[in-house]
Design a protein around this motif. Structure first.
Motif, mmCIF file in Angstrom:
data_model
loop_
_atom_site.group_PDB
_atom_site.id
_atom_site.type_symbol
_atom_site.label_atom_id
_atom_site.label_comp_id
_atom_site.label_asym_id
_atom_site.label_seq_id
_atom_site.Cartn_x
_atom_site.Cartn_y
_atom_site.Cartn_z
ATOM 1 N N ALA A 330 11.316 35.547 49.161
ATOM 2 C CA ALA A 330 12.366 36.242 48.421
ATOM 3 C C ALA A 330 13.496 35.303 48.003
ATOM 4 N N LEU A 331 13.424 34.023 48.402
ATOM 5 C CA LEU A 331 14.450 33.056 48.026
ATOM 6 C C LEU A 331 14.217 32.531 46.611
ATOM 7 N N ASP A 332 15.310 32.261 45.882
ATOM 8 C CA ASP A 332 15.144 31.777 44.507
ATOM 9 C C ASP A 332 14.985 30.250 44.493
ATOM 10 N N GLU A 333 14.752 29.711 43.306
ATOM 11 C CA GLU A 333 14.429 28.292 43.170
ATOM 12 C C GLU A 333 15.579 27.387 43.594
ATOM 13 N N SER A 334 16.821 27.842 43.417
ATOM 14 C CA SER A 334 17.968 27.011 43.769
ATOM 15 C C SER A 334 18.021 26.738 45.267
ATOM 16 N N VAL A 335 17.496 27.664 46.073
ATOM 17 C CA VAL A 335 17.476 27.481 47.522
ATOM 18 C C VAL A 335 16.228 26.719 47.950
ATOM 19 N N LEU A 336 15.093 27.069 47.357
ATOM 20 C CA LEU A 336 13.833 26.435 47.737
ATOM 21 C C LEU A 336 13.726 25.004 47.226
ATOM 22 N N CYS A 337 14.355 24.722 46.088
ATOM 23 C CA CYS A 337 14.310 23.370 45.505
ATOM 24 C C CYS A 337 15.742 22.894 45.251
ATOM 25 N N PRO A 338 16.443 22.443 46.292
ATOM 26 C CA PRO A 338 17.873 22.114 46.153
ATOM 27 C C PRO A 338 18.162 20.814 45.408
ATOM 28 N N GLY A 339 17.137 20.069 45.020
ATOM 29 C CA GLY A 339 17.377 18.884 44.211
ATOM 30 C C GLY A 339 17.117 17.576 44.929
ATOM 31 N N SER A 340 17.228 16.472 44.158
ATOM 32 C CA SER A 340 16.879 15.148 44.677
ATOM 33 C C SER A 340 17.856 14.667 45.748
ATOM 34 N N ASP A 341 19.134 15.084 45.663
ATOM 35 C CA ASP A 341 20.103 14.643 46.662
ATOM 36 C C ASP A 341 19.740 15.184 48.038
ATOM 37 N N ALA A 342 19.339 16.444 48.077
ATOM 38 C CA ALA A 342 18.936 17.043 49.350
ATOM 39 C C ALA A 342 17.683 16.372 49.889
ATOM 40 N N LEU A 343 16.754 16.046 48.990
ATOM 41 C CA LEU A 343 15.535 15.365 49.423
ATOM 42 C C LEU A 343 15.852 13.997 49.981
ATOM 43 N N GLU A 344 16.787 13.289 49.362
ATOM 44 C CA GLU A 344 17.175 11.955 49.831
ATOM 45 C C GLU A 344 17.787 12.039 51.230
ATOM 46 N N ARG A 345 18.589 13.072 51.495
ATOM 47 C CA ARG A 345 19.202 13.233 52.814
ATOM 48 C C ARG A 345 18.133 13.489 53.873
ATOM 49 N N VAL A 346 17.127 14.297 53.525
ATOM 50 C CA VAL A 346 16.030 14.555 54.457
ATOM 51 C C VAL A 346 15.271 13.264 54.745
ATOM 52 N N ASN A 347 14.951 12.501 53.701
ATOM 53 C CA ASN A 347 14.223 11.237 53.884
ATOM 54 C C ASN A 347 15.026 10.255 54.716
ATOM 55 N N ALA A 348 16.334 10.223 54.490
ATOM 56 C CA ALA A 348 17.182 9.300 55.238
ATOM 57 C C ALA A 348 17.231 9.643 56.714
ATOM 58 N N SER A 349 17.155 10.939 57.017
ATOM 59 C CA SER A 349 17.190 11.363 58.418
ATOM 60 C C SER A 349 15.929 10.976 59.171
ATOM 61 N N LEU A 350 14.869 10.671 58.438
ATOM 62 C CA LEU A 350 13.590 10.337 59.056
ATOM 63 C C LEU A 350 13.384 8.832 59.164
ATOM 64 N N ARG A 351 14.264 8.062 58.608
ATOM 65 C CA ARG A 351 14.095 6.595 58.629
ATOM 66 C C ARG A 351 14.517 6.015 59.978
#
Length: 351
Positions: A330-351
């Motif tokens: 039931a979540l819209d695209e803005s929540v499910l796909c928050p953008g490249s900045d959010a993805l970069e933060r996730v990747n950085a947390s795993l390094r």
């Protein structure tokens, strides 16, 4: 596969539940299993349990794998969501469905081959992940679709129809569920609807992973003298640890009982599971005692039934992971796909 629809005509005075539905509204298509198959009794118990709880059929997701037992979701809750998966892979589908829409009641129906053989790894992990669902195994100790070979749950020394004994010790899914961390574990018998229906109701209302192992005799290949999963054997060797009744919130509770013989276990949704103890020393909240009791009974050739273990403070996968209250679907695209900045933060947390 051909499905036979049930006639639309029924008695005009069938009792209605709180939703205005009759028991017939919770049924599915006509069963194609052998006459007398225990699996049909399990389906009937699910129908009765859901009708009595006044649960809307369209709020259910029913999933299964491959086998005689995995055909049964066609025979109950015809207006629900259903998925018949690959052999032994039902837990993966159930996990995805539950994570995508936490508002659905999830019922998984499996067999002893589907869960204790090819799917044993998936069974182990859905238990430890605490997916919020009711997982039922129709356990007959045999492969009915391939003409009666012993399954992994068949007891050592139990014989085939031709008198050949099983040479291997069984896998006990109840013991496995207790060891891995299931928060609701029960065993029942398909021929004992008085016990099975309230266990199903309690399992549906339990917040977390609820497991019920149902001894369900195969009338075609494993219901003879010498089988430890026949109707006669189970009826003659059943030891019931408790008498269970499920009481929904807001309903007047009346009972005739002696002091010290009844115990109320509060369920997470505010319901009450009422336990009438046959053994004063048995505590269904003690996981270690439950496992010991099951294994001692197995050594004596007894089939222990009833609610074996329940954790009144159970949690499910959504609470563990901290998922949002809104179902993911039931979540819209803005929540499910928050953008490249959010993805970069996730990747950085795993390094």
């Amino acid at each position: 596969m051909t499905f036979v629809a049930k006639p639309r005509v029924h008695h005009p005075q069938l009792p209605l539940n709180d939703l205005g539905l009759t028991r017939r509204d919770y049924e599915g298509s006509v069963s194609t299993l052998c006459a007398g198959c225990g699996h049909d009794s399990v389906s009937a118990a699910i129908v009765q349990a859901c009708a009595q709880l006044s649960l809307p059929p369209h709020r259910f997701a029913k999933v299964s794998g491959i086998g005689c037992s995995s055909k049964t979701p066609s025979y109950f809750l015809s207006h629900s969501h259903g998925f018949n998966s690959v052999h032994g892979r039902m837990p993966s589908v159930a996990t995805g469905a539950n994570l995508a829409n936490r508002e659905l009641y999830c019922i998984g129906v499996s067999g002893d081959g589907d869960s204790a053989s090819i799917g044993i790894g998936q069974f182990a992990h859905i238990v430890r992940r605490r997916i919020n669902m009711l997982y039922i195994v129709d356990n007959n100790g045999t492969y009915g679709l391939t003409k009666g070979q012993f399954s992994a749950t068949n007891d050592k020394g139990s014989t085939s129809k031709k008198g050949v004994p099983n040479l291997y010790a069984p896998i006990d899914l109840v013991s496995m569920a207790l060891q891995i961390g299931a928060t609701f574990v029960a065993r029942s018998f398909s021929g004992d609807k008085r016990q099975l229906v309230p266990l199903i109701q309690a399992g549906l209302k339990h917040e977390g992973f609820a497991f019920i192992d149902v001894i369900s005799p195969c009338v075609a290949f494993n219901n003879h003298n010498g089988s430890t999963k026949s109707y006669d054997y189970v009826r003659g060797h059943t030891g019931n640890v408790i008498e269970a009744d499920f009481v929904t919130p807001g309903v007047e509770i009346t009972a005739d009982y002696e002091p010290g013989t009844v115990e109320d276990v509060a369920m997470p949704d505010g319901s009450t599971l009422r336990l009438r103890k046959l053994d004063e020393q048995y505590d269904p909240r003690d996981r270690v005692q439950a496992l010991s009791h099951v294994q001692r009974a197995a050594e004596d050739g007894e089939v222990v039934t009833g609610l074996l273990y329940v954790d009144p403070d159970a949690s499910d996968c959504h609470e563990i992971l901290g998922t949002p209250a809104t179902p993911l679907n039931a979540l819209d695209e803005s929540v499910l796909c928050p953008g490249s900045d959010a993805l970069e933060r996730v990747n950085a947390s795993l390094r």
